[in-house]
Design a protein around this motif. Sequence first.
Motif, PDB file in Angstrom:
ATOM      1  N   ARG A 274       0.860  -1.179   0.000  1.00 26.12           N
ATOM      2  CA  ARG A 274       0.000   0.000   0.000  1.00 26.12           C
ATOM      3  C   ARG A 274       0.901   1.235   0.000  1.00 26.12           C
ATOM      4  O   ARG A 274       1.392   1.669   1.049  1.00 26.12           O
ATOM      5  CB  ARG A 274      -0.941  -0.021   1.207  1.00 26.12           C
ATOM      6  N   ILE A 275       1.101   1.776  -1.187  1.00 21.81           N
ATOM      7  CA  ILE A 275       2.085   2.850  -1.394  1.00 21.81           C
ATOM      8  C   ILE A 275       1.343   4.170  -1.601  1.00 21.81           C
ATOM      9  O   ILE A 275       0.484   4.277  -2.487  1.00 21.81           O
ATOM     10  CB  ILE A 275       2.981   2.556  -2.614  1.00 21.81           C
ATOM     11  N   PHE A 276       1.678   5.159  -0.787  1.00 22.60           N
ATOM     12  CA  PHE A 276       1.155   6.515  -0.989  1.00 22.60           C
ATOM     13  C   PHE A 276       2.098   7.218  -1.954  1.00 22.60           C
ATOM     14  O   PHE A 276       3.225   7.562  -1.602  1.00 22.60           O
ATOM     15  CB  PHE A 276       1.094   7.266   0.349  1.00 22.60           C
ATOM     16  N   SER A 277       1.627   7.427  -3.188  1.00 20.56           N
ATOM     17  CA  SER A 277       2.470   8.010  -4.238  1.00 20.56           C
ATOM     18  C   SER A 277       1.813   9.270  -4.775  1.00 20.56           C
ATOM     19  O   SER A 277       0.624   9.515  -4.553  1.00 20.56           O
ATOM     20  CB  SER A 277       2.688   7.008  -5.375  1.00 20.56           C
ATOM     21  N   THR A 278       2.584  10.060  -5.500  1.00 18.57           N
ATOM     22  CA  THR A 278       2.052  11.286  -6.093  1.00 18.57           C
ATOM     23  C   THR A 278       1.477  11.002  -7.478  1.00 18.57           C
ATOM     24  O   THR A 278       1.787   9.980  -8.101  1.00 18.57           O
ATOM     25  CB  THR A 278       3.151  12.349  -6.200  1.00 18.57           C
ATOM     26  N   ALA A 279       0.658  11.926  -7.966  1.00 19.16           N
ATOM     27  CA  ALA A 279       0.019  11.753  -9.278  1.00 19.16           C
ATOM     28  C   ALA A 279       1.029  11.624 -10.418  1.00 19.16           C
ATOM     29  O   ALA A 279       0.847  10.772 -11.298  1.00 19.16           O
ATOM     30  CB  ALA A 279      -0.952  12.907  -9.536  1.00 19.16           C
ATOM     31  N   PRO A 280       2.111  12.431 -10.464  1.00 24.41           N
ATOM     32  CA  PRO A 280       3.072  12.259 -11.557  1.00 24.41           C
ATOM     33  C   PRO A 280       3.740  10.894 -11.571  1.00 24.41           C
ATOM     34  O   PRO A 280       4.138  10.405 -12.632  1.00 24.41           O
ATOM     35  CB  PRO A 280       4.099  13.371 -11.292  1.00 24.41           C
ATOM     36  N   ILE A 281       3.865  10.262 -10.419  1.00 24.48           N
ATOM     37  CA  ILE A 281       4.500   8.941 -10.337  1.00 24.48           C
ATOM     38  C   ILE A 281       3.499   7.830 -10.608  1.00 24.48           C
ATOM     39  O   ILE A 281       3.872   6.722 -10.979  1.00 24.48           O
ATOM     40  CB  ILE A 281       5.159   8.755  -8.952  1.00 24.48           C
ATOM     41  N   LYS A 291      -0.054  -1.071  -7.899  1.00 23.18           N
ATOM     42  CA  LYS A 291      -1.225  -0.238  -7.655  1.00 23.18           C
ATOM     43  C   LYS A 291      -0.776   1.145  -7.180  1.00 23.18           C
ATOM     44  O   LYS A 291       0.024   1.268  -6.257  1.00 23.18           O
ATOM     45  CB  LYS A 291      -2.113  -0.880  -6.597  1.00 23.18           C
ATOM     46  N   SER A 292      -1.305   2.181  -7.833  1.00 22.86           N
ATOM     47  CA  SER A 292      -0.949   3.548  -7.479  1.00 22.86           C
ATOM     48  C   SER A 292      -2.029   4.152  -6.589  1.00 22.86           C
ATOM     49  O   SER A 292      -3.212   3.799  -6.710  1.00 22.86           O
ATOM     50  CB  SER A 292      -0.766   4.413  -8.736  1.00 22.86           C
ATOM     51  N   PHE A 293      -1.625   5.058  -5.720  1.00 19.58           N
ATOM     52  CA  PHE A 293      -2.584   5.749  -4.869  1.00 19.58           C
ATOM     53  C   PHE A 293      -3.436   6.710  -5.691  1.00 19.58           C
ATOM     54  O   PHE A 293      -4.630   6.859  -5.448  1.00 19.58           O
ATOM     55  CB  PHE A 293      -1.828   6.511  -3.766  1.00 19.58           C
ATOM     56  N   ARG A 329      -4.133   2.664   5.372  1.00 24.34           N
ATOM     57  CA  ARG A 329      -3.151   1.729   5.928  1.00 24.34           C
ATOM     58  C   ARG A 329      -1.878   1.695   5.074  1.00 24.34           C
ATOM     59  O   ARG A 329      -1.422   0.639   4.640  1.00 24.34           O
ATOM     60  CB  ARG A 329      -3.759   0.334   6.056  1.00 24.34           C
ATOM     61  N   ILE A 330      -1.322   2.852   4.837  1.00 21.17           N
ATOM     62  CA  ILE A 330      -0.139   2.982   3.995  1.00 21.17           C
ATOM     63  C   ILE A 330       1.079   2.405   4.717  1.00 21.17           C
ATOM     64  O   ILE A 330       1.316   2.696   5.890  1.00 21.17           O
ATOM     65  CB  ILE A 330       0.111   4.468   3.653  1.00 21.17           C
ATOM     66  N   ASP A 331       1.849   1.584   4.010  1.00 22.16           N
ATOM     67  CA  ASP A 331       3.071   1.035   4.605  1.00 22.16           C
ATOM     68  C   ASP A 331       4.336   1.626   4.001  1.00 22.16           C
ATOM     69  O   ASP A 331       5.442   1.364   4.495  1.00 22.16           O
ATOM     70  CB  ASP A 331       3.108  -0.499   4.504  1.00 22.16           C
ATOM     71  N   ALA A 332       4.201   2.430   2.920  1.00 26.00           N
ATOM     72  CA  ALA A 332       5.368   3.098   2.329  1.00 26.00           C
ATOM     73  C   ALA A 332       4.885   4.303   1.529  1.00 26.00           C
ATOM     74  O   ALA A 332       3.769   4.296   0.995  1.00 26.00           O
ATOM     75  CB  ALA A 332       6.151   2.147   1.433  1.00 26.00           C
ATOM     76  N   THR A 333       5.712   5.336   1.473  1.00 27.97           N
ATOM     77  CA  THR A 333       5.385   6.512   0.658  1.00 27.97           C
ATOM     78  C   THR A 333       6.445   6.665  -0.429  1.00 27.97           C
ATOM     79  O   THR A 333       7.624   6.392  -0.202  1.00 27.97           O
ATOM     80  CB  THR A 333       5.329   7.795   1.506  1.00 27.97           C
TER      81      THR A 333
END
Length: 377
Positions: A274-281, A291-293, A329-333
């Motif tokens: 569960r990765i919290f990522s930015t829109a450009p990524i 799976k992207s946030f 429940r993000i485990d990495a950003t």
Amino acid sequence: MSPIWNLRAFLLLTPLLAMSVGHFLARPHMLALPVMLAFVGGLLAAADRRTAPSWLLLLLMALWANLHGGFVMGLVLIGPIGLDAIVAADRNDRFAVAARWALFGLAALAASCCTPYGWDTLLGATKILSLGKLLSLIWEWMPADFSSFSPFEAALLGLIAIGYCSGLTLPWTRILLLLGLTWAALTHVRNIEVFALLTPLVVAKPFAEQLGLTRAVAQEPRFSFTMTAIAALVIVVAGWSITRSYATPHRYAFIANQSPAAAVDLLERRHAQRIFSTAPIGGYLITRNIKSFIDGRAELYGEQFVLDYFDAVEGKNVETLLRLLETYRIDATLLNTSIPAARIMDHLPGWKQLYADDIAVVHVRDDAPVQLPPASR
């Protein structure tokens, strides 16, 4: 074509390209722009002839709807262009012309739904316009910015100068069309290219008649259809040959110095779920089957979700960032290095920075087990 016509075409195309170049990106709308020109050009040609549009234009509408959501602009323009044809027609023929344009409009509406989504095509195309406050945060949906001089500003000033100095006039129906295109470009940056490409079609015939250019054109050989077909063939052949010559020796890949490949490799080794990522990524993660946030398609996520995302990554509300991390429940950003949230994560209790480079920074929870590759051990 005579040299004087080549010069006029060059002088016209140069500012148009300058206004549009900012949106010339590797995105589906680039495929739709030629279809837009052909469809709207066909409508205006029918209006100039004071007749109904050709039914063949319905094929272009169906193609346009399958390429890009901008087809809604084409549907909207049927009304004012049809009004121009009705007003210009003979009084006795106006009812018949209006009926044919109305029938064409209904047929175009049906043709736009000839997509895998059917009637939902129209609903999907309007989702972006219903994003409300969010539109002011997305660059291409922001209003035009005149804080610095731009080709669009020069074009508007040029049109005003022409109106005051040259004595050229437009029928009131064409003025409505021109004002509509101007309003759309002022409201959203993405419509500047539409203004640039369609404005010449709107003013071409009225200006040509007043300048006496239609007689000069009529005296030249009428090879317009043949020349158009040859030009289209040349574009297709040139595009195919250039693409083939580049694709043969070069394998498709993201640009290394703009893609967070190393950071994503690390997250894959850690089996982050569960990765919290930015829109450009987000788009890059999708190509890696991760799976992207969130990604660049704001209409898929809804106004409130994307507003919360912007508040979180731009550091406007730390509480929102904490809430998103816990709710999902993000485990990495995986964040772009330059955004405020990347620096905020360095100070959040329970989180630690695991990796950083010039492109992206990775944070994980303190209690997450670290699985380094054998070389690092």
